[in-house]
Enzyme design. Structure first.
Site, PDB file in Angstrom:
ATOM      1  N   ASP A  76     -11.735   9.519  -1.624  1.00 27.31           N
ATOM      2  CA  ASP A  76     -13.139   9.155  -1.465  1.00 27.31           C
ATOM      3  C   ASP A  76     -13.697   9.777  -0.183  1.00 27.31           C
ATOM      4  O   ASP A  76     -13.211   9.498   0.915  1.00 27.31           O
ATOM      5  CB  ASP A  76     -13.272   7.631  -1.425  1.00 27.31           C
ATOM      6  CG  ASP A  76     -14.704   7.169  -1.590  1.00 27.31           C
ATOM      7  OD1 ASP A  76     -15.478   7.323  -0.621  1.00 27.31           O
ATOM      8  OD2 ASP A  76     -15.041   6.654  -2.662  1.00 27.31           O
ATOM      9  N   HIS A 132       2.851  -6.947   2.818  1.00 31.26           N
ATOM     10  CA  HIS A 132       4.129  -6.854   3.532  1.00 31.26           C
ATOM     11  C   HIS A 132       4.188  -8.016   4.505  1.00 31.26           C
ATOM     12  O   HIS A 132       3.188  -8.688   4.778  1.00 31.26           O
ATOM     13  CB  HIS A 132       4.285  -5.519   4.268  1.00 31.26           C
ATOM     14  CG  HIS A 132       3.216  -5.261   5.295  1.00 31.26           C
ATOM     15  ND1 HIS A 132       3.151  -5.938   6.499  1.00 31.26           N
ATOM     16  CD2 HIS A 132       2.166  -4.410   5.296  1.00 31.26           C
ATOM     17  CE1 HIS A 132       2.120  -5.510   7.200  1.00 31.26           C
ATOM     18  NE2 HIS A 132       1.494  -4.580   6.490  1.00 31.26           N
ATOM     19  N   SER A 151      -3.939  -2.917   5.470  1.00 22.71           N
ATOM     20  CA  SER A 151      -2.830  -3.441   4.664  1.00 22.71           C
ATOM     21  C   SER A 151      -3.277  -4.690   3.924  1.00 22.71           C
ATOM     22  O   SER A 151      -3.804  -5.624   4.525  1.00 22.71           O
ATOM     23  CB  SER A 151      -1.638  -3.788   5.562  1.00 22.71           C
ATOM     24  OG  SER A 151      -1.086  -2.639   6.137  1.00 22.71           O
TER      25      SER A 151
END
Length: 424
Positions: free
Chosen positions: A373, A247, A388
């Protein structure tokens, strides 16, 4: 008289029945329309606007959509998408158009079929320090101040706007906020012409600085010329081009995508993890070493799909770990992994792809994921700020990158398809 009254009552009953049936027809039609729109929207999310196929390969699709179409207008071959279809791509890089119709007759949408070059990307998953200079000086707020005589002044009000970029003052290029501030202070009460960019339109505005209580000339605007932070490198290709974050870098105050002047990547080290909890996103806290010998590369692009540029020879990645790209039509709901470094070393962690929205208007939210996980959940609580850009791997292919976390459930978040990152 009694007979006439019964006839009137019978007519009233008949009229009442007609009205009731009319309302039933209206409601039925309205419900049918809503169902049709919902079905239409559902099918739209199942079919991407663009299908990319690697040159010299064949691609098998099983979209299970009651639609059919032809590739290019002059083609007589009808392709039915309610059953498995295999498309064979030639060696030539080209683009084709497929015109689709629902149920064979309702105009639906056009799909672009692109023949693309097969490339390998090295998934990185390492933290990076980001430093970006804006293109000009960004106006992040407008306000007033009290002058030496007690009067309130706001020279920039109704002249500058939040989100404007100051490109020059009196024809002198504006490189940073300190330069603009010093120019205003030294100029005194003379009018200054500001050359600005406002929503990509070039404008000129004239301001007259005023003295504050301390006798310093001001215009009443808060400025920003840079941004910095920590994110995750997604991939590096064979030519040292990189993609990261998944992003864009937005300004904290305006919320707008920052216009990039130039930027650098620095070495970064994670020193602390704030675990994510319901209602409170977690965060990777890192140290960025802003030294010349710690520069890893240059940032050349800041877009909604991520940041991009070139890494230097001092940025070491395992080229032998390069993976092929997996395009939208290859991605499936179910088991996948993310590759990231949260405790000193990059590792693969298990996730589950819970939903695919192939045509979601927000490219950064087309993949819905859930961390399953146990080790990663124990370390971070799920997805946290700073992750991110962590590459998403499925069936031995890099298919996307993590972009966002759900505030109310840090185990869940969103991702972007790698093909959208590669558009830059």
């Amino acid at each position: 008289m009694k007979t006439g009254k019964r006839n009137e009552e019978s007519m009233d009953d008949a009229m009442g029945k007609k009205k009731r049936f009319w309302w039933i027809y209206v409601l039925f039609g309205f419900g049918l329309g809503l169902c049709t729109l919902a079905l239409y929207g559902y099918y739209l999310t199942r079919i991407p606007d663009t299908i990319r196929i690697k040159a010299g390969t064949s691609e098998r699709f099983d979209l299970q959509i009651p639609a059919s179409g032809t590739v290019n207008a002059d083609s007589s071959t009808v392709i039915a998408l309610n059953q498995p279809v295999t498309l064979i791509a030639g060696e030539n890089m080209d683009t084709y158009q497929m015109e689709l119709k629902l149920f064979g007759f309702v105009p639906f949408k056009n799909i672009e079929i692109e023949i693309v070059e097969d490339i390998l990307l090295t998934p990185v998953g390492q933290p990076i320090g980001i430093y970006m200079k804006t293109q000009g000086v960004l106006v992040v707020d407008i306000g007033g101040f009290v002058g030496a005589d007690g009067e309130r002044f706001s020279p920039a009000e109704d002249k500058l706007q939040v989100g404007d970029y100051i490109l020059a003052v009196d024809g002198i290029a504006a490189n940073d906020k300190k330069q603009v501030r010093e120019y205003v202070e030294k100029n005194g009460d003379k009018e200054i012409v500001f050359q600005i960019s406002r929503k990509n339109e070039l404008l000129q505005v004239t301001l007259q600085p005023q003295k504050d209580e301390a006798g310093v000339y001001k215009i009443g605007a808060w400025l920003r010329d840079s941004a910095q932070g920590i994110g995750t490198m997604t991939y590096v290709d064979a030519n040292n081009h990189f993609g990261a974050l998944g992003h864009g870098v937005n300004d904290n105050d305006t919320g707008e995508l920052l216009k990039l002047g130039n930027g650098l990547l620095y070495q970064a080290e994670i020193v602390n993890i704030k675990k994510g909890q319901k209602g409170t996103p977690g965060e990777l806290t890192g140290v960025i070493e802003y030294y010349e010998d710690k520069v890893y590369g240059m940032i050349t692009t800041n877009s909604t799909q991520g940041i991009y540029g070139m890494v230097g020879d001092n940025y070491q990645v395992d080229r032998g770990a390069a993976l092929p790209v997996g395009f939208k039509q290859e991605v499936r709901e179910g088991a996948a992994q993310i590759y990231c470094n949260v405790n000193g070393e990059a590792a693969y962690y298990d996730i589950k792809i819970t939903k695919l929205s192939l045509n979601h208007e927000n490219l950064n939210r087309q993949i819905s994921v859930q961390v399953v996980d146990e080790e990663l959940l124990a370390l971070t609580g799920g997805i946290v700020q700073g992750m991110s850009g962590s590459p998403i791997i499925q069936n031995g292919k890099i298919i996307g990158a993590v972009t966002h976390v759900l505030v109310n459930d840090p185990t869940r978040g969103y991702g972007i398809f790698i093909e959208h990152m590669l558009e830059h």
